[in-house]
Design a protein around this motif. Structure first.
Motif, PDB file in Angstrom:
ATOM      1  N   TYR A 109       0.838  -1.200   0.000  1.00  0.00           N
ATOM      2  CA  TYR A 109       0.000   0.000   0.000  1.00  0.00           C
ATOM      3  C   TYR A 109       0.882   1.263   0.000  1.00  0.00           C
ATOM      4  O   TYR A 109       0.592   2.221  -0.689  1.00  0.00           O
ATOM      5  N   PHE A 112       2.577   1.756  -3.467  1.00  0.00           N
ATOM      6  CA  PHE A 112       1.714   2.069  -4.604  1.00  0.00           C
ATOM      7  C   PHE A 112       0.512   2.952  -4.225  1.00  0.00           C
ATOM      8  O   PHE A 112      -0.491   2.968  -4.925  1.00  0.00           O
ATOM      9  N   GLU A 113       0.639   3.700  -3.132  1.00  0.00           N
ATOM     10  CA  GLU A 113      -0.494   4.485  -2.643  1.00  0.00           C
ATOM     11  C   GLU A 113      -1.035   5.466  -3.683  1.00  0.00           C
ATOM     12  O   GLU A 113      -2.226   5.731  -3.714  1.00  0.00           O
ATOM     13  N   ASP A 114      -0.191   5.955  -4.565  1.00  0.00           N
ATOM     14  CA  ASP A 114      -0.646   6.901  -5.583  1.00  0.00           C
ATOM     15  C   ASP A 114      -1.385   6.199  -6.736  1.00  0.00           C
ATOM     16  O   ASP A 114      -2.046   6.848  -7.535  1.00  0.00           O
ATOM     17  N   LYS A 115      -1.299   4.856  -6.788  1.00  0.00           N
ATOM     18  CA  LYS A 115      -1.957   4.107  -7.873  1.00  0.00           C
ATOM     19  C   LYS A 115      -3.178   3.340  -7.398  1.00  0.00           C
ATOM     20  O   LYS A 115      -3.891   2.748  -8.189  1.00  0.00           O
ATOM     21  N   ILE A 116      -3.411   3.331  -6.090  1.00  0.00           N
ATOM     22  CA  ILE A 116      -4.531   2.547  -5.539  1.00  0.00           C
ATOM     23  C   ILE A 116      -5.712   3.456  -5.327  1.00  0.00           C
ATOM     24  O   ILE A 116      -5.658   4.522  -4.861  1.00  0.00           O
TER      25      ILE A 116
END
Length: 116
Positions: A109, A112-116
């Protein structure tokens, strides 16, 4: 693999995918389309050539247009590979203790927080 062989393999996979999406067994598809189940299996494994008349019978049995039998795309192989990779990751995660799974979840998370 020749272009002909490649198309035959893709057609077989497409027939299998459409059959499974309908919840049909090879035996049932064979029955409703007027073939023997070994013929359907041979088509799906790209071991049998098919005539236009037989394509029409199978398309009708699957309740699709003949063109739908050729509606495969290159994305399906990348999706299959992605699904396989995900399944392998899940197999590893299942073997880990809960605390390690939570650490991995938090890491993923965060990464990749900017993609989730």
């Amino acid at each position: 693999m020749s272009d002909h062989d490649h198309v035959q393999v893709l057609l077989g996979k497409r027939i299998r995918d459409l059959r499974k999406a309908k919840g049909y067994s090879q035996e049932y598809l064979a029955e409703i389309s007027g073939f023997h189940y070994t013929y359907i299996g041979g088509l799906e494994r790209a071991q049998k050539n098919i005539t236009l008349a037989n394509l029409i019978k199978i398309a009708c049995a699957l309740d699709v247009g003949v063109y739908d039998l050729f509606a495969y795309n290159k994305l399906s192989s990348s999706v299959d590979k992605k699904s396989s990779d995900i399944e392998k990751i899940i197999e590893v995660l299942i073997k880990l203790p809960n605390k390690d799974v939570r650490k991995i979840k938090d890491f993923v998370y965060g990464m990749f927080e900017d993609k989730i």
